[in-house]
Design an enzyme around this catalytic site. Structure first.
Site, PDB file in Angstrom:
ATOM      1  N   GLY A 181       8.803  12.797  -3.805  1.00 33.93           N
ATOM      2  CA  GLY A 181      10.127  11.989  -4.054  1.00 33.93           C
ATOM      3  C   GLY A 181      10.642  11.689  -2.663  1.00 33.93           C
ATOM      4  CD  GLU A 182      13.225  10.070   1.027  1.00 34.30           C
ATOM      5  OE1 GLU A 182      13.382  10.703   2.103  1.00 34.30           O
ATOM      6  OE2 GLU A 182      12.529   9.112   0.711  1.00 34.30           O
ATOM      7  CB  SER A 183      12.335  16.081   1.396  1.00 30.69           C
ATOM      8  OG  SER A 183      12.234  15.162   2.540  1.00 30.69           O
ATOM      9  CB  CYS A 203       4.631  14.167  -1.251  1.00 29.60           C
ATOM     10  SG  CYS A 203       4.689  12.949  -0.040  1.00 29.60           S
ATOM     11  NE  ARG A 210      11.873  13.482   5.432  1.00 31.49           N
ATOM     12  CZ  ARG A 210      13.013  12.509   5.312  1.00 31.49           C
ATOM     13  NH1 ARG A 210      14.026  12.439   6.278  1.00 31.49           N
ATOM     14  NH2 ARG A 210      12.898  11.693   4.372  1.00 31.49           N
ATOM     15  CG  HIS A 238       2.107  11.473  -4.646  1.00 29.66           C
ATOM     16  ND1 HIS A 238       3.338  12.092  -5.428  1.00 29.66           N
ATOM     17  CD2 HIS A 238       2.549  11.226  -3.267  1.00 29.66           C
ATOM     18  CE1 HIS A 238       4.523  11.848  -4.591  1.00 29.66           C
ATOM     19  NE2 HIS A 238       3.804  11.451  -3.504  1.00 29.66           N
ATOM     20  CD  GLU A 282       2.277  13.423  -8.619  1.00 31.27           C
ATOM     21  OE1 GLU A 282       1.335  14.080  -7.880  1.00 31.27           O
ATOM     22  OE2 GLU A 282       3.371  12.830  -8.117  1.00 31.27           O
TER      23      GLU A 282
HETATM   24  N1  GLN Z   1       8.825  10.495   2.799  1.00 37.30           N
HETATM   25  C1  GLN Z   1       9.356  11.370   1.775  1.00 37.30           C
HETATM   26  C2  GLN Z   1      10.088  12.393   2.430  1.00 37.30           C
HETATM   27  O1  GLN Z   1      10.358  12.803   3.533  1.00 37.30           O
HETATM   28  C3  GLN Z   1       8.090  12.137   0.952  1.00 37.30           C
HETATM   29  C4  GLN Z   1       7.461  11.072   0.101  1.00 37.30           C
HETATM   30  C5  GLN Z   1       6.848  11.652  -1.235  1.00 37.30           C
HETATM   31  O2  GLN Z   1       7.294  12.430  -1.605  1.00 37.30           O
HETATM   32  N2  GLN Z   1       5.944  10.613  -1.453  1.00 37.30           N
HETATM   33  O3  GLN Z   1      10.850  13.102   1.913  1.00 37.30           O
END
Ligand code: GLN
Length: 200
Positions: free
Chosen positions: A46-48, A78, A107, A173, A175
């Protein structure tokens, strides 16, 4: 076997589906009490930065730190790996992470042209059956690996799957690939192995 999937943001449903299909009793983790009695946890992609903020506002940040320090089996994919890392390049100033796996990550380090890509991965260290379809989406790059970390899978000279104790981190990923071998490996080699040790 109770497996939690951190469900604050990101690709948590896909992990829940795969692990549910493999027989795990899946719990969506949104509040501290959802951590009770878990045998394993997934931190999804997701987005960290967003996940870090939501961990703070949900009150999960510290309870989760305690479970990780106690050695809870955890799979971070990820953004989930970014949360488990011990150093994060390109982090926001207020971004938090757990240092459960002694790796540093950068990242979004594959750059714009390679924002997302698929690559065949050699996972013979984990499972037979040929190459694994690795799905990379704005993936982090692992830039250093500490002495207690085992590199499980590499791609073009870079570690893309790592393990320290019961914490496993992937830059891709699994999943989203339609191939369940890595989920099966995690259940068998990390979660069940720990459960049988505890009941032995
Ligand atoms: N770019 C995202 C981050 O820095 C990670 C991307 C992902 O989980 N697919 O959080």
């Amino acid at each position: 076997m109770k497996l939690g999937v951190l469900a604050l943001q990101g690709a948590f449903r896909e992990h829940a589906e795969v692990f549910g299909g493999l027989g795990a009793d899946v719990v969506e983790v949104r509040r501290p009490e959802h951590l009770d009695a878990l045998d394993a946890l997934v931190l999804p992609g997701g987005e960290s930065t967003t996940m870090s903020k939501l961990l703070v506002t949900s009150g999960l940040l510290e309870p989760l730190q305690r479970r990780l320090s106690d050695g809870l089996a955890v799979l971070g994919t990820c953004a989930g790996l970014i949360l488990l890392a011990s150093g994060v390049g390109g982090a926001r100033p207020d971004q938090r992470w757990y240092s459960a796996i002694d790796v540093t990550v950068d990242r979004n380090a594959y750059g714009r042209q390679l924002d997302s890509f698929e690559a065949d991965l050699d996972i013979t260290a984990l499972a037979p059956g040929g190459p694994f379809p690795g799905v990379f989406i704005r993936a982090p790059v692992i830039t250093s690996v500490g002495p207690q970390v085992t590199v499980l899978v590499t791609h073009e000279g870079l570690a893309v799957a790592v393990r320290q104790g019961r914490a496993v981190g992937l830059t891709f990923h699994p999943e989203l690939s339609g191939d369940q071998r890595i989920h099966q490996w995690f259940l068998r080699e990390v979660v069940q192995d720990d459960l049988s040790r505890r009941t032995a």
